[in-house]
Scaffold this motif. Structure first.
Motif, PDB file in Angstrom:
ATOM      1  N   PHE A  92       0.858  -1.194   0.000  1.00 48.15           N
ATOM      2  CA  PHE A  92       0.000   0.000   0.000  1.00 48.15           C
ATOM      3  C   PHE A  92       0.894   1.244   0.000  1.00 48.15           C
ATOM      4  O   PHE A  92       1.839   1.339   0.771  1.00 48.15           O
ATOM      5  N   VAL A  94       2.617   4.861   0.567  1.00 47.65           N
ATOM      6  CA  VAL A  94       2.783   5.661   1.787  1.00 47.65           C
ATOM      7  C   VAL A  94       3.023   7.103   1.376  1.00 47.65           C
ATOM      8  O   VAL A  94       3.905   7.387   0.558  1.00 47.65           O
ATOM      9  N   ARG A  95       2.237   7.994   1.937  1.00 50.99           N
ATOM     10  CA  ARG A  95       2.440   9.435   1.717  1.00 50.99           C
ATOM     11  C   ARG A  95       2.677  10.064   3.083  1.00 50.99           C
ATOM     12  O   ARG A  95       1.762  10.160   3.904  1.00 50.99           O
ATOM     13  N   ASN A  96       3.934  10.421   3.324  1.00 52.29           N
ATOM     14  CA  ASN A  96       4.329  11.031   4.597  1.00 52.29           C
ATOM     15  C   ASN A  96       4.847  12.437   4.354  1.00 52.29           C
ATOM     16  O   ASN A  96       5.769  12.623   3.561  1.00 52.29           O
ATOM     17  N   LEU A 141      -8.195   4.783  -0.659  1.00 54.67           N
ATOM     18  CA  LEU A 141      -7.487   5.940  -0.127  1.00 54.67           C
ATOM     19  C   LEU A 141      -6.570   6.362  -1.269  1.00 54.67           C
ATOM     20  O   LEU A 141      -5.790   5.540  -1.766  1.00 54.67           O
ATOM     21  N   CYS A 143      -4.194   9.647  -2.988  1.00 53.60           N
ATOM     22  CA  CYS A 143      -3.623  10.979  -2.865  1.00 53.60           C
ATOM     23  C   CYS A 143      -4.240  11.895  -3.929  1.00 53.60           C
ATOM     24  O   CYS A 143      -4.467  11.463  -5.065  1.00 53.60           O
ATOM     25  N   GLY A 199      -2.567  15.203  13.173  1.00 49.04           N
ATOM     26  CA  GLY A 199      -1.679  14.064  13.380  1.00 49.04           C
ATOM     27  C   GLY A 199      -0.671  14.312  14.484  1.00 49.04           C
ATOM     28  O   GLY A 199      -0.463  15.451  14.920  1.00 49.04           O
ATOM     29  N   PRO A 214       0.431  17.978  10.397  1.00 52.05           N
ATOM     30  CA  PRO A 214      -0.624  17.810   9.391  1.00 52.05           C
ATOM     31  C   PRO A 214      -2.022  17.819  10.012  1.00 52.05           C
ATOM     32  O   PRO A 214      -2.298  17.104  10.968  1.00 52.05           O
ATOM     33  N   ASP A 241       3.127   2.758   9.346  1.00 52.25           N
ATOM     34  CA  ASP A 241       3.144   3.732   8.254  1.00 52.25           C
ATOM     35  C   ASP A 241       1.755   4.230   7.867  1.00 52.25           C
ATOM     36  O   ASP A 241       1.628   5.249   7.191  1.00 52.25           O
ATOM     37  N   ARG A 247      -6.247   6.252  12.791  1.00 52.62           N
ATOM     38  CA  ARG A 247      -6.250   7.262  11.737  1.00 52.62           C
ATOM     39  C   ARG A 247      -7.677   7.587  11.321  1.00 52.62           C
ATOM     40  O   ARG A 247      -8.604   6.804  11.558  1.00 52.62           O
ATOM     41  N   GLY A 255      -6.821  12.103  -0.190  1.00 55.67           N
ATOM     42  CA  GLY A 255      -6.134  11.391   0.897  1.00 55.67           C
ATOM     43  C   GLY A 255      -5.752  12.254   2.084  1.00 55.67           C
ATOM     44  O   GLY A 255      -5.724  11.774   3.220  1.00 55.67           O
ATOM     45  N   ILE A 259      -6.367  11.859   8.029  1.00 55.93           N
ATOM     46  CA  ILE A 259      -5.197  12.148   8.876  1.00 55.93           C
ATOM     47  C   ILE A 259      -4.755  10.888   9.632  1.00 55.93           C
ATOM     48  O   ILE A 259      -5.569  10.209  10.264  1.00 55.93           O
ATOM     49  N   TRP A 261      -2.123   8.846  12.432  1.00 64.46           N
ATOM     50  CA  TRP A 261      -1.575   9.059  13.784  1.00 64.46           C
ATOM     51  C   TRP A 261      -2.365  10.158  14.504  1.00 64.46           C
ATOM     52  O   TRP A 261      -1.809  11.119  15.047  1.00 64.46           O
TER      53      TRP A 261
HETATM   54  N1  MTE Z   1      -1.642  12.290   8.120  1.00 64.80           N
HETATM   55  C1  MTE Z   1      -0.545  12.711   8.777  1.00 64.80           C
HETATM   56  N2  MTE Z   1      -0.612  12.835  10.112  1.00 64.80           N
HETATM   57  N3  MTE Z   1       0.607  12.996   8.124  1.00 64.80           N
HETATM   58  C2  MTE Z   1       0.698  12.886   6.750  1.00 64.80           C
HETATM   59  O1  MTE Z   1       1.786  13.130   6.197  1.00 64.80           O
HETATM   60  N4  MTE Z   1      -0.506  12.392   4.658  1.00 64.80           N
HETATM   61  C3  MTE Z   1      -1.832  12.479   4.065  1.00 64.80           C
HETATM   62  C4  MTE Z   1      -2.805  11.529   4.751  1.00 64.80           C
HETATM   63  N5  MTE Z   1      -2.733  11.670   6.168  1.00 64.80           N
HETATM   64  C5  MTE Z   1      -0.464  12.480   6.041  1.00 64.80           C
HETATM   65  C6  MTE Z   1      -1.615  12.152   6.790  1.00 64.80           C
HETATM   66  C7  MTE Z   1      -1.870  12.209   2.651  1.00 64.80           C
HETATM   67  S1  MTE Z   1      -1.437  13.490   1.625  1.00 64.80           S
HETATM   68  C8  MTE Z   1      -2.328  11.010   2.152  1.00 64.80           C
HETATM   69  S2  MTE Z   1      -2.504  10.793   0.483  1.00 64.80           S
HETATM   70  C9  MTE Z   1      -2.674   9.897   3.020  1.00 64.80           C
HETATM   71  O2  MTE Z   1      -2.463  10.208   4.404  1.00 64.80           O
HETATM   72  C10 MTE Z   1      -1.818   8.682   2.681  1.00 64.80           C
HETATM   73  O3  MTE Z   1      -2.114   7.614   3.522  1.00 64.80           O
HETATM   74  P1  MTE Z   1      -1.165   6.329   3.523  1.00 64.80           P
HETATM   75  O4  MTE Z   1       0.247   6.802   3.726  1.00 64.80           O
HETATM   76  O5  MTE Z   1      -1.672   5.461   4.621  1.00 64.80           O
HETATM   77  O6  MTE Z   1      -1.318   5.655   2.183  1.00 64.80           O
END
Ligand code: MTE
Length: 412
Positions: A92, A94-96, A141, A143, A199, A214, A241, A247, A255, A259, A261
């Motif tokens: 899956f 990951v967008r962090n 989910l 982005c 988050g 975020p 992740d 969440r 996405g 949010i 965490w």
């Molecule tokens: N929530 C937090 N706390 N920090 C983040 O960087 N990224 C967001 C969202 N929630 C993000 C977040 C974005 S832009 C997306 S697209 C999704 O989480 C990605 O979820 P995933 O990494 O579980 O695929």
């Protein structure tokens, strides 16, 4: 602020906290009394099997499953093939914004606060959330920038942001509690208009400016509708992740609305904003007013082939092409496929009963005759009549790409 929380199944109101103090505390060091007990974000470990490591991502990222893009990992072209309707957590995307924090559920607290509550702030432990009635929902989910790279490579337009191809999406079966139930228990009042989950990851700093942690407001109507606070993904506790321990999952929305965490939720009687609604995740460009569009809410409509770009097909044999299509507005109704660059189209066979908030898998047979390059196209139409266009309307940050993707392969 007291970190004490009732041990019973009911959330607690931290005593003796004046609202201004709480706001100050949350603004300067969000939920610091609790967060400080947790281990700091751990750098991703190098995998002994030689998998790639992106800074700050905890899970292994084998190159056949992921393309690393800065602090993010995109599911690789071809990695969805054979995965069924649900995307396994180990592939899956990951967008962090920064890095994955490794939080512990026993220290975790959710604080719900703000002038949209009829009383003071309310805290929930992990156990209290788990003891509330749960819901399970299959949802994608995705982005907001999924497909962004095609603005450049297919339309010749420049855009900023992570150059995702089509792998910034996954579908999972999420289990958790309804956000509406949590807000009701916390005492949401009739005055509330917005709720803002935030988050527990590090503040996002770009160009020397800190955006803070975020966070992004949701209108009360969405928050009370289908949003869940998820603690399980595909029947397992959320991986680090993907937001462990809890969440937000906001079905069909971009996405960033989901949010990870989760640490606190502000409930407000006046409209809220964050840099994720004012500066990013809205549309700027020639087709939009100078201040940009309204903040993005729902995702759009897309299709992908499961074979990687550049795949080679033998001529004179029948090949079984597979792919998937999804739309945020409604279930997908039909998918058409072209194997000659768009000159002719035919219906693909749908392999799932289409449902809203998820994708439908499809297939089409193809018997190429001549050696050489070929362009495969897939075009979805949903139950509301939305069809993928041949060109997406440009926006400077490359969000919501919805056009038919020209998928280049080789016959030979
Ligand atoms: N929530 C937090 N706390 N920090 C983040 O960087 N990224 C967001 C969202 N929630 C993000 C977040 C974005 S832009 C997306 S697209 C999704 O989480 C990605 O979820 P995933 O990494 O579980 O695929």
């Amino acid at each position: 602020m007291s970190a004490a929380t009732a041990s019973g199944p009911h959330p607690s109101r931290p005593g003796g906290v004046d609202r201004r103090d709480l706001l100050k505390l949350l603004a300067v060091t969000p939920v610091a009394p609790v967060a400080a007990q947790w281990a700091a974000a751990a750098p991703a470990a190098a995998d002994p099997a030689g998998a790639l490591a992106a800074p700050g991502i905890a899970k292994p990222l084998p190159p056949e499953l992921f393309t690393i893009r800065g602090t993010n990992a995109e599911t690789a072209p071809g990695a969805f093939a054979g995965t069924g309707g649900l995307t396994p957590a180990d592939r899956f995307f990951v967008r962090n914004h920064t890095s994955t924090p490794r939080l512990g559920e026993s220290e975790w607290r959710l604080t719900v606060w703000g002038d949209g509550l009829s009383g003071g702030p309310v805290r929930f432990t992990y156990g209290q959330l788990r003891s509330m009635p749960s819901v399970t929902r299959t949802a994608f989910l995705e982005c907001a920038g999924n497909g962004r790279d095609y603005y450049a490579t297919q339309q010749g337009q420049s855009v900023t942001g992570t150059p995702w191809t089509l792998g910034a999406i996954g579908v999972a079966r999420w289990r958790g509690v309804r956000l509406a139930d949590v807000l009701r228990r916390a005492g949401i009042s009739g005055q509330a208009v917005d709720v803002m989950p935030r988050g527990l990851d590090d503040a996002y700093v770009t160009g020397g400016v800190s955006f803070g942690r975020p966070r992004r407001p949701l209108p009360v109507a969405k928050a009370m509708d289908d949003v869940i606070l998820a603690y399980e993904m595909n029947g397992e506790p959320l991986p680090y992740d993907h937001g462990f321990p809890v969440r937000v999952v906001a079905p069909a929305w971009v996405g960033i609305a989901s949010i990870k965490w989760l640490g606190d939720i502000e409930v407000s009687a006046t409209p809220l904003s964050s840099p994720w609604t004012t500066q990013s995740y809205r549309l700027f460009g020639a087709a939009y007013p100078p201040e940009g569009s309204a903040p993005l809410t729902r995702q759009t409509i897309k299709s992908m082939f499961e074979c990687p770009p550049g795949a080679v097909f033998a001529p004179g044999r029948t090949h079984h092409l597979t792919g998937r299509s999804w739309s945020a507005a409604a279930a997908v109704r039909t998918v058409e496929v072209s194997t000659d660059g768009g000159a002719h189209w035919r219906r693909a066979r749908l392999r799932d009963t289409p449902h809203r908030d998820t994708w439908v898998r499809w297939s089409a047979d193809w018997r190429p005759r001549h050696d050489g390059p070929a362009v495969l196209l897939a075009r979805a139409t949903d139950a509301r009549g939305n069809t993928q266009p041949l060109t997406s309307v440009h926006n400077t940050q490359g969000y919501l790409f919805d056009a038919v993707v020209r998928h280049r392969v080789t016959v030979g």
